[in-house]
Design an enzyme around this catalytic site. Sequence first.
Site, PDB file in Angstrom:
ATOM      1  CB  CYS A 327      48.401  36.430 -44.879  1.00  0.00           C
ATOM      2  SG  CYS A 327      46.726  35.985 -45.273  1.00  0.00           S
ATOM      3  CG  HIS A 423      49.856  31.930 -44.691  1.00  0.00           C
ATOM      4  ND1 HIS A 423      50.483  32.621 -43.704  1.00  0.00           N
ATOM      5  CD2 HIS A 423      48.757  32.044 -44.811  1.00  0.00           C
ATOM      6  CE1 HIS A 423      49.227  33.488 -43.322  1.00  0.00           C
ATOM      7  NE2 HIS A 423      48.376  33.071 -44.063  1.00  0.00           N
TER       8      HIS A 423
END
Length: 482
Positions: A327, A423
Amino acid sequence: MLQGTGSDVGKTVLVAGLCRAFADRGLAVRPFKPQNMATNAAVTVDGGEIGRAQALQAIAARTAPIADMNPVLIKPHADCSAQLVVNGQVSGTLEARNFREARAPLLADVLAAYRRLEAACDLVVVEGAGSPAEINLRDGDIANMGFARAADVPVVLVGDIDRGGVIAAIVGTRAVLDPADAAMIKGFIVNRFRGDPALFEDGYQAIERLAGWPGFGVVPWLPATARLPSEDAVVPGPSVGPGGRIVVACPITPHIANFDDLDPLKLEPGVELRMIPPGRPIPAEATLVVLPGSKATMADLHALRREGWDADIRVHHRRGGWVIGLCGGFQMLGRRVSDPLGLEGPPGDIEGLGLLDVETVLGPVKTLRRVAGTARGAPFEGYEMHMGETWGVDTRRPVGHLADGQPEGATSADGRVAGTYIHGLFGLAAQRAAWLTPLGVASGGIDHGASVEEALDEIAAALEKHLDVDALLEVAITARTS
């Protein structure tokens, strides 16, 4: 509702354990936290985001996480400001100077979310934030007694004996509370006791006598807690599986977020995970460097350079090392990150580490979705939570593909640098094996989700043994039927 004599007294784990214990008794249970301040968050099935702790508690309650479980989430992203998430969606920015004034109007959202949960289940187990003893914060409070009084929810106070002074902490809380607030508390729990609880019997009776509240039990130190997802406190140093072989290093940047992405690596006997604090170099012996998520990508890029970690990572790569960005870490690995709207501070851009031929532009729309797919020939499950879009030459070599066939992530030409917005990528054992096998590590073959489930079962069993769970349930039933 469990409130604490202070922060980090174990409320989150106790709520999770009680959710599992009550669910195992056949009750429909839901966790709830009115207000959470955290950088670790999770995506809900209804397309919102909540604190990671409430997502864990939902798992414990054997139900899907939804936005109502944490209606107000505050995510710090700069020294004096934070992103405000209400009912699962970004609602604006909170400044430190106006936080106390801004939170009071949110009580209506909090109560509405709580009432929806309450109507849909047998029992809601609520977690407070910080401590009601912080009476300087009582005016406008929505996280502790302000909520408990407004919703008429009975409170149990939790004290942590491991940090010392638990008698004074519990009795002192009674002393400083407004009498009407104190009347909401129906008893106390002593948490994290090491040794024979019988040795604390005199102290336990002293609390009952001096505070005027009954005790519901003494909870021992619970080793299974270490197998639950990380919350908001990064512990520097190594986490080693038996016979740890390769070193995986992760720098602790100032705005690190969702670092529980690394927890599955702790299950691997061939991996030593090192969280590197400021002031220390990234170890030369590292085989893999992971750049985790960030709540302020540009600020954390500055921090990487200030610490000299950017040079360490480039040298690591030149020596044949591997790098993965998750991310915000993915964004940092590119050539440039731009923030034209000033979402993280003054508008501008910053040069990235240049290990991936991609660029990122931060934007106002936040991507929030649970995803699944395949990467490196193995399945993955996880979620996306980011503001911004990334593109460039290296996205033509995606890390993997989502279930709908959409490419995801980017890989360098030499194959040793990868970035992804996923994630939870390492949660499934087969996916971890796909990354670790090329590094010479045989995966332990344990899904992280299964490990968490086992830990929750152990914690629930311990609470059934050491707490008067029947009495706690009776407190809740009496309050709901009165």
